[in-house]
Structure formats: C-alpha cells, structure tokens
Design a protein around this motif. Structure first.
Motif, PDB file in Angstrom:
ATOM      1  N   GLY A 133       0.820  -1.195   0.000  1.00  0.00           N
ATOM      2  CA  GLY A 133       0.000   0.000   0.000  1.00  0.00           C
ATOM      3  C   GLY A 133       0.853   1.243   0.000  1.00  0.00           C
ATOM      4  N   ASP A 134       0.207   2.372  -0.319  1.00  0.00           N
ATOM      5  CA  ASP A 134       0.883   3.664  -0.378  1.00  0.00           C
ATOM      6  C   ASP A 134       2.143   3.541  -1.246  1.00  0.00           C
ATOM      7  OD1 ASP A 134      -1.147   4.625   1.250  1.00  0.00           O
ATOM      8  OD2 ASP A 134      -0.014   4.375   3.106  1.00  0.00           O
ATOM      9  N   THR A 140       3.497  -0.148  -2.515  1.00  0.00           N
ATOM     10  CA  THR A 140       2.670  -1.017  -3.351  1.00  0.00           C
ATOM     11  C   THR A 140       3.521  -1.574  -4.481  1.00  0.00           C
ATOM     12  OG1 THR A 140       0.875   0.574  -2.956  1.00  0.00           O
ATOM     13  CG2 THR A 140       0.433  -1.191  -4.502  1.00  0.00           C
ATOM     14  N   ASP A 143      -0.302  -2.114   9.043  1.00  0.00           N
ATOM     15  CA  ASP A 143      -1.568  -1.480   9.417  1.00  0.00           C
ATOM     16  C   ASP A 143      -1.620   0.003   9.081  1.00  0.00           C
ATOM     17  OD1 ASP A 143      -2.548  -3.884  10.519  1.00  0.00           O
ATOM     18  OD2 ASP A 143      -1.498  -3.497  12.404  1.00  0.00           O
ATOM     19  N   SER A 144      -0.571   0.508   8.453  1.00  0.00           N
ATOM     20  CA  SER A 144      -0.509   1.951   8.203  1.00  0.00           C
ATOM     21  C   SER A 144      -0.984   2.341   6.805  1.00  0.00           C
ATOM     22  CB  SER A 144       0.928   2.446   8.394  1.00  0.00           C
ATOM     23  OG  SER A 144       1.763   2.010   7.314  1.00  0.00           O
ATOM     24  N   TRP A 145      -1.069   1.359   5.892  1.00  0.00           N
ATOM     25  CA  TRP A 145      -1.379   1.696   4.505  1.00  0.00           C
ATOM     26  C   TRP A 145      -2.834   2.126   4.363  1.00  0.00           C
ATOM     27  CZ3 TRP A 145       1.158  -3.589   3.385  1.00  0.00           C
ATOM     28  CH2 TRP A 145       2.549  -3.451   3.345  1.00  0.00           C
ATOM     29  N   SER A 146      -3.064   3.167   3.578  1.00  0.00           N
ATOM     30  CA  SER A 146      -4.424   3.683   3.399  1.00  0.00           C
ATOM     31  C   SER A 146      -4.968   3.440   1.998  1.00  0.00           C
ATOM     32  CB  SER A 146      -4.462   5.188   3.700  1.00  0.00           C
ATOM     33  OG  SER A 146      -3.583   5.893   2.833  1.00  0.00           O
ATOM     34  N   GLU A 147      -4.102   3.232   1.007  1.00  0.00           N
ATOM     35  CA  GLU A 147      -4.566   3.023  -0.363  1.00  0.00           C
ATOM     36  C   GLU A 147      -3.497   2.310  -1.175  1.00  0.00           C
ATOM     37  OE1 GLU A 147      -5.346   6.800  -2.088  1.00  0.00           O
ATOM     38  OE2 GLU A 147      -3.254   7.451  -2.062  1.00  0.00           O
ATOM     39  N   LYS A 148      -3.907   1.800  -2.360  1.00  0.00           N
ATOM     40  CA  LYS A 148      -2.982   1.171  -3.289  1.00  0.00           C
ATOM     41  C   LYS A 148      -2.472   2.207  -4.293  1.00  0.00           C
ATOM     42  CE  LYS A 148      -3.911  -3.134  -1.876  1.00  0.00           C
ATOM     43  NZ  LYS A 148      -2.927  -4.013  -1.228  1.00  0.00           N
TER      44      LYS A 148
END
Length: 288
Positions: free
Chosen positions: A132-133, A136, A269-274
C-alpha cells in the motif's frame, strides 16, 4: 563491490551462472541465457527440478516429457507477463529460440520427488497487487506455493518508480514450525534478478541480519543479480524508473512464509490506499 552483487558476464550467451558452490549456499542454482534465432540449448535435469522463465522473445521445447511452444512472448519484461515452464527430475530437453533475440532465466535445485511438467501461460498466471501507499508493488506468481513441485518458488515483481518493495523487511533463514507443524519460516536461498527500462536506472537493496553481522547496501542495475543467503532484504526503486526483479527461491519448504523485522511490523496497518499506477503489466499486453 559487495560479494552479494553479481554483474552480468560480457561476451557470453549464459550471462549469469550461480551455483551452490559459487554462492556458498546449499540449494539454489540460477542462470540467465540469451539465444539467437534457431540456436538451441540442450540439457538434462538429472536429479533437479527446473523452472524456465521467458523474459523476452519466443521458444519451443521438445523433451521426453512433452513439447511446448510460446507464441505471444513479450518483447521485454515491461511489455507483458512471463511464460513459465516447470520440468521435473530426469527430463531430457532441447530448447530452441524461435525469435531473433531470446532471453530466458531459469532456476533449479536437487529434489527427491517427481511432479508432472507444467507450462503456465500469461493468461493463467496469478497477478497480485500487494502492499500500500508507496510500498505497493505487483506480484506475478509464476511458481507460487502449492504449484505442484518440491522446493522451487518463483515470482516476478514490478515496483513503480520511487516505491519500496520486499517491504516491510522480511527474512527466511531459520526453519520455524508452529505447534501443529505448519511452517512459519523456512530456510530459503533467493536470487533477485533485475531489469530496467533504461540503462541509467538502478534500485537500492539492503541485506542485513538483526545482529548486523551481515549488513550490506548494494545498487543493482539492469541485468544484475543480488544474492540473498540470509537476513532481511528490502528494496527501493529509483525515482523516475520502474523496477523489475525476478525471484527464485529454494530451500527446506515450497512456501513463501517469512518473518518480518519486528521494527517494521506496524507498517502493515498503516497503509491507506494502493498505488494507482499498478498493474504495470498485464497478460493483455502480450497480445500486442
């Protein structure tokens, strides 16, 4: 130069050749080879299982276990998904280049089990967008866990410009089982074989153990290999250039279990988007 970084050989069709003897490890062999139209490579797998990955061009294989041919091979690794051929022990084969410039990579290791050969096309290759972020990346799972082989695992990874990959940092150098006997971490040796769209591009890779008895930072360029004998091994792609690497793994178990560096575990657990730039390649691109 770090002993973990292997530069390609000049003026040789087999421009990489890594063995347990040269790498000072136990399981994994790796080679990369280029062939001109009509040129042949003849080999017997003997006591090894073998995975051949098509990097660019087309080939046909005739063997005592079957015959296979690619017809929509990609022009380079940024123009589609790989064809993958798995061959078991005691397979005698001839691979012939059916395009002007064939580029292949292959890994093998000694095994004591027999599995059927398997030819995987781009259309049948699982593609996963992971992380993520700005961590990715894209996995093309060429020989994933449960593939139907003894020890080999193979995956090609696309990391967009500026992103981190193989991150959070992880390792697979100690065999750990849970109470039910499931593998939490295997012992696996690994090669990272790099490709870039431009010759000036590079990635940065760290290989380190928790006690820092091994702590190397290397800068792989196009066609370089980084060997991972043990330890954590994160990668970052240079800004402005997408990064490709092909992983071969072999060891005690046919799996991708690993242990994350505990200092980095919170990052999951920190990723908010791909990253919306992915996927960088698809099987549809092979048809163009």
């Amino acid at each position: 130069m770090s002993p973990l970084l292997v530069k390609p050989k000049k003026d040789s069709d087999t421009y990489h050749s890594i063995s347990p003897e040269s790498a000072n490890w136990e399981y994994l062999n790796f080679e990369a080879r280029q062939l001109k139209l009509g040129a042949q490579w003849k080999w017997d797998t003997e006591e090894n299982e073998l995975v051949i990955v098509l990097l660019s061009g087309n080939f046909k294989v005739t063997s005592d276990k079957g015959n296979w041919e690619t017809v929509n091979g990609r022009k380079d690794v940024f123009s589609g998904v790989a064809h993958t051929l798995y061959l078991p022990r005691n397979t005698n084969f001839t691979l012939e280049a059916t395009s002007a410039n064939l580029d292949i990579a292959y890994g093998w290791c000694a095994v004591d089990e027999d599995f059927p050969p398997k030819f995987v096309t781009p259309e049948d290759t699982p593609v996963v967008i992971f992380g993520g972020d700005n961590a990715t990346r894209q996995f093309n799972d060429l020989v994933p866990p449960g593939f139907g082989c003894s020890k080999m695992v193979c995956r090609e990874v696309y990391t967009p410009s500026g992103n981190w990959s193989s991150f959070p940092a992880h390792k697979h150098d100690e065999r750990i089982l849970d109470d039910e006997g499931n593998v939490l971490e295997p012992v696996q040796e690994e090669t990272y074989f790099y490709k870039f769209q431009k010759p000036e591009a590079y990635a940065i890779q760290q290989v380190y153990t928790k006690d820092r008895s091994l702590d190397e930072i290397v800068r792989p360029r196009h066609d370089d290999v980084v060997m991972i004998p043990k330890g954590f091994h994160p990668v970052v792609a240079e800004h402005g250039f997408h990064c490709y690497y092909l992983n071969f793994l072999a060891g005690t178990d046919q799996c991708l279990a690993n242990t994350t560096d505990p200092d980095h575990e919170w990052i999951y657990d920190s990723w908010s988007e791909k990253d919306k730039r992915l996927p960088l390649v698809t099987a549809e691109m092979n048809k163009k």
